[in-house]
Design a protein around this motif. Structure first.
Motif, PDB file in Angstrom:
ATOM      1  N   GLY A 195     -48.843  13.968   9.306  1.00 14.13           N
ATOM      2  CA  GLY A 195     -48.352  12.630   9.076  1.00 14.13           C
ATOM      3  C   GLY A 195     -48.926  12.010   7.819  1.00 14.13           C
ATOM      4  O   GLY A 195     -50.048  12.306   7.410  1.00 14.13           O
ATOM      5  N   ALA A 196     -48.125  11.148   7.190  1.00 16.32           N
ATOM      6  CA  ALA A 196     -48.523  10.417   5.980  1.00 16.32           C
ATOM      7  C   ALA A 196     -48.903  11.350   4.839  1.00 16.32           C
ATOM      8  O   ALA A 196     -49.672  10.977   3.965  1.00 16.32           O
ATOM      9  CB  ALA A 196     -49.674   9.459   6.282  1.00 16.32           C
ATOM     10  N   PRO A 344     -46.973  14.446  15.686  1.00 13.33           N
ATOM     11  CA  PRO A 344     -45.991  13.902  14.735  1.00 13.33           C
ATOM     12  C   PRO A 344     -44.584  14.396  15.045  1.00 13.33           C
ATOM     13  O   PRO A 344     -44.393  15.521  15.540  1.00 13.33           O
ATOM     14  CB  PRO A 344     -46.484  14.435  13.387  1.00 13.33           C
ATOM     15  N   SER A 345     -43.605  13.580  14.752  1.00 13.47           N
ATOM     16  CA  SER A 345     -42.206  13.951  14.934  1.00 13.47           C
ATOM     17  C   SER A 345     -41.793  14.910  13.814  1.00 13.47           C
ATOM     18  O   SER A 345     -42.479  15.027  12.805  1.00 13.47           O
ATOM     19  CB  SER A 345     -41.330  12.701  14.890  1.00 13.47           C
ATOM     20  N   GLU A 348     -41.666  13.150  10.591  1.00 18.30           N
ATOM     21  CA  GLU A 348     -42.998  12.830  10.083  1.00 18.30           C
ATOM     22  C   GLU A 348     -43.660  14.053   9.476  1.00 18.30           C
ATOM     23  O   GLU A 348     -44.362  13.948   8.467  1.00 18.30           O
ATOM     24  CB  GLU A 348     -43.858  12.265  11.211  1.00 18.30           C
ATOM     25  N   PHE A 353     -43.634  10.406   7.190  1.00 19.06           N
ATOM     26  CA  PHE A 353     -43.458   9.147   7.923  1.00 19.06           C
ATOM     27  C   PHE A 353     -42.282   9.311   8.864  1.00 19.06           C
ATOM     28  O   PHE A 353     -41.449  10.212   8.711  1.00 19.06           O
ATOM     29  CB  PHE A 353     -43.222   7.977   6.966  1.00 19.06           C
ATOM     30  N   ASN A 354     -42.197   8.421   9.841  1.00 17.44           N
ATOM     31  CA  ASN A 354     -41.153   8.497  10.850  1.00 17.44           C
ATOM     32  C   ASN A 354     -40.009   7.555  10.497  1.00 17.44           C
ATOM     33  O   ASN A 354     -40.218   6.489   9.924  1.00 17.44           O
ATOM     34  CB  ASN A 354     -41.721   8.123  12.226  1.00 17.44           C
ATOM     35  N   THR A 424     -37.644   4.820   0.859  1.00 19.80           N
ATOM     36  CA  THR A 424     -38.038   5.569   2.057  1.00 19.80           C
ATOM     37  C   THR A 424     -36.853   6.316   2.658  1.00 19.80           C
ATOM     38  O   THR A 424     -36.934   7.513   2.943  1.00 19.80           O
ATOM     39  CB  THR A 424     -38.621   4.603   3.104  1.00 19.80           C
TER      40      THR A 424
END
Length: 628
Positions: A195-196, A344-345, A348, A353-354, A424
């Motif tokens: 993530g991130a 995390p998805s 992600e 990011f989601n 995004t």
């Protein structure tokens, strides 16, 4: 002719550089050995043996010091010490360039060694059990080994090129090449996964470049002072200003990178968090020493340009601390970070990011995710421009409000396109990708070029006095008048580069490659803007008639319409494998979204072409020709 004194000095300089590399290597090897148990537990691999355990960390840390030495000495030859009036490097610049080339060669050797050591590490096999054929065949299968192989090749090219350079005009390119050798490593490892990772990778890129310039420049300045080189006062003053910026960039990016990897509660309960604390202490010490350098060393050199002792002693302490900091950083890279609290998805994992909900007008304008590279660039560009305008006003000179507004609006548009909800969602939707491409390749470049930044810089920056050291004004003039700039702003070149970016929309393999990874996605964004700026700069800077300008712009913008029509009629989904891997429940009609993107491209191209035709017509009606 080499005297005994100069030979002794040269040995001292190389001994200092070797000592810093040893400090970094030993620190990294010690931390790597301590973190071995945790790493093996996380990966489930076997112990590769002591040669790999100690050697991988040691060679990487020593290699990173070599890369910093190369970058710093190229920086020194390019911007810290002036060349001769003829443009040929003087003795000090030539010496710095040769040290940089040798350091690049050492960095290339370290990169090649790290390919083998990394294969041993990820396979859990001792190095003695691997053959060169095993290493070569496995190098392309693992991301980190592939990165080391690329690093070794880039560093070897820089080394060979550096040995052939005599003129100053090549040194900025060598500096860029030296920095480029660090890029492959920033898109691998902890920061490129989970993530991130978009924020982590961008912050790591800044966190790697800033210390390379800072530590490398410090080592180059230290060697120059030890040799008793000329114009040390000028070099120290220039380096001090740059070091302050690097310190701020390194501190900010380090905090951001740590924040997305470690929860505050894990700082004191994990090895990873404790190592981050060690880096913070080292950075604080470096900041304190840098402050002391500005207060004492620069003041001493200003009073007496031959008073180098304070600079040398403080720089030696700084260099040692830099060695420790690099070793801790390498050890940090070998230490597994604490596992994330939530799984995390797929989005992600791929994007960083989601994207749980479909985009709305509110989310596009309100939900921001600041882009550390392009968002920061937009803010810095706006601030530098306004500072230059303010400098002119303090002198009593005026600057066009229209040009200022154009530049600021261009920077704000760039910020919006890359850091807002639009930036995004464009990573997951073809239609919004087209919107961002239109903004970054047409709107932003047109506004920036209309701001006339080169003209402003010429007026704001005074030329150096006759016989004085060349400064920013001369560097800018050299860049603007270089053959490279002339080639890139040639109409045929600018049109070709611009068309390549547009046509990439309709090439499945190219588009999939560009959107599939964060690094290539960032490179694509940069390409859009650079190609657009070159196009509009070619239109503005080249002497040509108004009909010629209109024809060139219409010809450049027409591919948007053509490619948009091609995309509308496509039956296969561009980047389909990547978009499907995100598993966004609200985004299932990929072909419909692609056709919408094609329609946006057609509409955007038509609007841009109409605007190109409308501007001169409006100017003609506003200022009609005077009757004879």
């Amino acid at each position: 002719m080499v005297t005994a004194a100069s030979a002794t000095t040269r040995r001292v300089v190389w001994a200092v550089l070797l000592g810093v590399a040893l400090v970094a290597g030993m620190t990294a090897a010690s931390i790597g050995a301590l973190a071995l148990a945790d790493a093996l537990e996380v990966t489930g691999l076997g112990n590769p043996g002591p040669i790999t355990t100690y050697g991988l960390s040691f060679v990487r840390a020593a290699g990173e010091i070599a890369a910093m030495v190369a970058v710093g000495h190229f920086l020194f030859a390019a911007f810290l010490i002036p060349p001769q009036a003829s443009g040929v490097l003087d003795a000090d610049g030539y010496r710095a360039l040769r040290i940089g080339a040798v350091a690049s060669a050492i960095w290339a050797v370290c990169g090649a060694l790290l390919v083998a050591l990394t294969v041993s590490d990820v396979s859990g096999l001792p190095l003695s059990e691997l053959t060169p054929l095993n290493v070569w065949s496995a190098a392309g299968l693992v991301e980190i080994t592939s990165a080391w192989r690329t690093t070794a090749i880039l560093a070897a090219v820089v080394a060979v090129t550096g040995l052939a350079v005599l003129r100053w005009s090549w040194t900025p390119g060598l500096l860029v090449g030296g920095l480029a050798t660090l890029v492959p490593l920033t898109v691998t490892g902890h920061s490129s996964a989970g993530g991130a990772h978009d924020i982590a990778t961008n912050s790591l890129l800044i966190h790697v470049m800033a210390p390379a310039l800072w530590a490398g420049g410090l080592l180059a300045l230290l060697g120059h002072a030890l040799r008793g080189g000329g114009r040390t006062d000028i070099a120290a003053r220039r380096f001090s200003s740059m070091a302050l910026v690097c310190f701020a960039a390194m501190a900010t990016s380090g905090v951001v990178n740590a924040a997305v990897r470690v929860q505050p509660s894990s700082i004191w309960t994990s090895t990873y968090g404790l190592l981050i604390g060690g880096k913070v202490v080292a950075l604080a010490g470096l900041g304190l020493l840098g402050w002391r350098q500005r207060r004492s060393s620069l003041a001493a050199l200003q009073r007496d340009p031959t008073s180098r002792r304070p600079l040398v002693w403080l720089a030696l302490t700084e260099a040692t601390l830099f060695g420790v900091a690099v070793g801790v950083g390498v050890g940090l890279g070998r230490t597994p970070p604490p596992p994330p609290s939530d799984e995390p998805s797929p989005a992600e994992v791929a994007l960083g990011f989601n994207l749980a909900e479909s985009p709305t007008m509110a989310s596009v304008f309100v939900e921001w995710r600041f882009d550390l590279i392009f968002g920061t660039a937009a803010v810095v560009m706006a601030c530098l421009y306004l500072a230059a305008v303010n400098r002119l006003h303090r002198r009593g000179n005026r600057w066009s409000i229209g040009r200022t507004a154009s530049w600021v609006i261009g920077c704000l548009t760039m910020l919006f396109a890359t850091s807002s909800g639009l930036g995004t969602y464009m990573t997951a939707m073809f239609s919004l990708h087209v919107v961002v491409q239109l903004l970054l390749s047409i709107v932003v470049p047109a506004l920036l070029v209309a701001g006339a930044p080169a003209t402003l810089a010429r007026e704001a920056r005074r030329a150096a006095d006759i016989g004085g050291a060349p400064g920013p004004h001369e560097w800018m003039e050299s860049a603007l008048n270089s053959s490279v700039t002339g080639f890139l702003t040639r109409p045929s070149t600018a049109l070709g580069l611009f068309a390549v970016g547009i046509c990439g929309l309709a090439i499945p393999g190219v588009f999939e490659f560009a959107v599939g990874e964060h690094a290539t996605h960032m490179a694509m964004i940069g390409y859009f803007m650079v190609s657009g700026v070159l196009l509009f700069a070619a239109v503005v800077a080249r002497p040509m008639s108004m009909p010629h300008r209109l024809t060139m712009l219409l010809f450049a913008l027409s591919p948007f319409v053509v490619v948009g029509l091609v995309v509308i009629n496509m039956q296969n989904v561009l980047g389909g494998a990547f978009y499907r891997s995100l598993r966004l429940t609200w985004h299932t009609d990929l072909l419909g979204d692609q056709r919408l993107g094609g329609a946006i491209g057609v509409a955007g191209g038509v609007v841009a072409m109409l605007a190109v035709v409308a501007v001169p017509i409006a100017q003609r009606y506003r200022h009609p020709p005077i009757a004879q």
